[in-house]
Motif scaffolding. Structure first.
Motif, short mmCIF file in Angstrom:
data_model
loop_
_atom_site.label_atom_id
_atom_site.label_comp_id
_atom_site.label_asym_id
_atom_site.label_seq_id
_atom_site.Cartn_x
_atom_site.Cartn_y
_atom_site.Cartn_z
N GLU A 20 0.83 -1.22 0.00
CA GLU A 20 0.00 0.00 0.00
C GLU A 20 0.86 1.26 0.00
O GLU A 20 0.56 2.23 -0.71
N ARG A 21 1.95 1.25 0.77
CA ARG A 21 2.75 2.45 0.96
C ARG A 21 3.89 2.60 -0.04
O ARG A 21 4.64 3.56 0.02
N GLY A 22 4.04 1.63 -0.92
CA GLY A 22 5.07 1.76 -1.95
C GLY A 22 6.48 1.47 -1.48
O GLY A 22 7.45 2.00 -2.04
N HIS A 23 6.63 0.60 -0.48
CA HIS A 23 7.95 0.26 0.05
C HIS A 23 8.58 -0.85 -0.81
O HIS A 23 8.53 -2.03 -0.47
N ALA A 60 -1.70 -2.45 -3.78
CA ALA A 60 -0.77 -1.67 -4.60
C ALA A 60 -1.50 -0.94 -5.72
O ALA A 60 -1.14 0.19 -6.09
N VAL A 61 -2.54 -1.58 -6.25
CA VAL A 61 -3.31 -0.98 -7.34
C VAL A 61 -4.34 0.02 -6.81
O VAL A 61 -4.40 1.17 -7.23
N VAL A 62 -5.15 -0.44 -5.86
CA VAL A 62 -6.26 0.37 -5.38
C VAL A 62 -5.80 1.58 -4.59
O VAL A 62 -6.35 2.69 -4.73
N LEU A 63 -4.79 1.40 -3.74
CA LEU A 63 -4.33 2.49 -2.87
C LEU A 63 -3.05 3.15 -3.37
O LEU A 63 -2.62 4.15 -2.82
N GLY A 64 -2.46 2.58 -4.40
CA GLY A 64 -1.28 3.20 -5.00
C GLY A 64 -1.68 4.23 -6.05
O GLY A 64 -2.86 4.41 -6.34
N ASP A 65 -0.67 4.87 -6.62
CA ASP A 65 -0.97 5.91 -7.62
C ASP A 65 -0.44 5.56 -9.01
O ASP A 65 -0.44 6.41 -9.91
N GLY A 66 -0.01 4.31 -9.18
CA GLY A 66 0.43 3.87 -10.50
C GLY A 66 1.82 4.31 -10.89
O GLY A 66 2.26 4.03 -12.01
N THR A 67 2.52 5.01 -10.01
CA THR A 67 3.85 5.50 -10.33
C THR A 67 4.89 4.36 -10.25
O THR A 67 4.56 3.22 -9.92
N THR A 68 6.14 4.71 -10.55
CA THR A 68 7.21 3.71 -10.65
C THR A 68 7.30 2.77 -9.45
O THR A 68 7.42 1.55 -9.63
N TYR A 118 5.06 1.65 -7.43
CA TYR A 118 3.96 0.70 -7.44
C TYR A 118 4.08 -0.26 -8.64
O TYR A 118 3.71 -1.43 -8.54
N GLN A 119 4.60 0.23 -9.73
CA GLN A 119 4.86 -0.66 -10.87
C GLN A 119 5.89 -1.72 -10.48
O GLN A 119 5.75 -2.90 -10.82
N GLN A 120 6.93 -1.29 -9.76
CA GLN A 120 7.96 -2.24 -9.32
C GLN A 120 7.39 -3.26 -8.35
O GLN A 120 7.74 -4.46 -8.40
N ILE A 121 6.52 -2.82 -7.45
CA ILE A 121 5.91 -3.73 -6.49
C ILE A 121 5.03 -4.74 -7.20
O ILE A 121 5.07 -5.94 -6.89
#
Length: 229
Positions: free
Chosen positions: A142-145, A173-181, A183-186
Motif C-alpha cells: 500500500e505504501r510503496g515500500h 498496490a493498485v487500489v491504494l497506490g498511484d500507479g507510479t514507478t 507501485y509498478q515495481q511492487i
C-alpha cells in the motif's frame, strides 16, 4: 518510669534500623523501575541503556499503557541497534499491543529493511495479522515500500493473503497506490513471486479492472502480460 542508658541506646538502634529498612524497600519519589527504564530506552533508541535495564532485571516483555513492548517501541521508531539487543535477549517479535500491532507487523508500515532483518533471527510469525487482517506484506504494498516488499517476499510470506477488506498486497498496490514507478515495481515483484493476478476483491473486481479504472496503464500492461483478465 526511668529508662536505662542501655535501653535507650537499644531503642535508638532499632529506630535507625527501621528507617534504613524503609529507605531500602521504598524507592525515592521520581525514580524509575528497571522495566520503565527499558521502555524509555527502547523508545529513544538508546541501545546502551537497553542493555543496562536488562542487566538490572527488566522484563523484555514489559508493557506500556498501550500494551506496547520494548521491542515494538524500538521497531516502530526504527531503532535497529536497540532492537538487536532486545532480540538477543529473547524478546518476542509477535507480542501485539492494543491495536494488534507487533514489532514485526509494523516493519511493513515503516518499510525498514534493516529492522526486518534485525527481527528475522527472532523467528517472527509470518501469518500474524494486524487489526485490518493483513500480514506485514500488505501495508508495505500500500505504501510503496519497494525494497521492503522485495526482502519480505524472500521470507516465504503468503503473497496472496487476503485482509478484512478483501484485498491482497497486489490489490492494495493498485487500489491504494498511484500507479507510479514504485507501485509498478511492487506489482512486478508480486507477479514474480507468484501472485494470483486474477484474484478479485470482495466485490469481484480484479486487479486489472481496478488498474484500468484508475488509468494505471503501465500496471495494467504488466498484469495483462502476466495473464490477467
Amino acid at each position: 518510669m526511668m529508662i536505662s542508658r542501655r535501653g535507650a541506646l537499644g531503642a535508638l538502634a532499632l529506630g535507625a534500623l527501621a528507617t534504613a529498612t524503609a529507605c531500602t524497600r521504598t524507592p525515592k519519589a521520581g525514580t524509575m523501575s528497571a522495566d520503565e527504564n527499558l521502555l524509555k530506552a527502547a523508545d529513544q533508541g538508546d541501545a546502551s541503556a537497553v542493555r543496562d535495564a536488562l542487566t538490572n532485571g527488566a522484563d523484555t516483555e514489559t508493557r506500556d499503557a498501550s500494551r506496547r513492548t520494548p521491542l515494538l517501541l524500538a521497531s516502530a521508531a526504527d531503532h535497529v541497534e536497540a532492537a538487536k539487543v532486545l532480540v538477543a535477549a529473547g524478546a518476542d517479535p509477535n507480542a501485539q499491543d492494543n491495536q494488534r500491532d507487533s514489532a514485526f507487523l509494523v516493519t511493513g508500515v515503516t518499510g525498514s529493511v534493516a529492522m526486518l532483518n534485525a527481527l528475522l533471527p527472532a523467528g517472527p510469525d509470518l501469518t500474524l495479522t494486524n487489526r485490518h487482517g493483513g500480514v506485514a506484506l500488505i501495508p508495505a504494498c500500500e505504501r510503496g515500500h519497494v525494497d521492503y516488499v522485495r526482502e519480505v517476499l524472500k521470507t516465504g510470506i503468503k503473497v496472496d493473503h487476503v485482509n478484512n477488506l478483501g484485498w491482497t498486497g497486489l490489490l492494495e498496490a493498485v487500489v491504494l497506490g498511484d500507479g507510479t514507478t514504485p507501485y509498478q515495481q511492487i506489482v512486478r515483484l508480486l507477479i514474480d513471486a507468484g501472485a494470483d493476478v486474477n484474484l478479485a476483491d470482495g466485490e469481484g473486481v480484479t486487479p486489472l479492472q481496478n488498474a484500468e479504472r484508475r488509468n494505471q496503464r503501465e500496471i495494467a500492461a504488466l498484469l495483462r502480460t502476466a495473464g490477467a483478465h
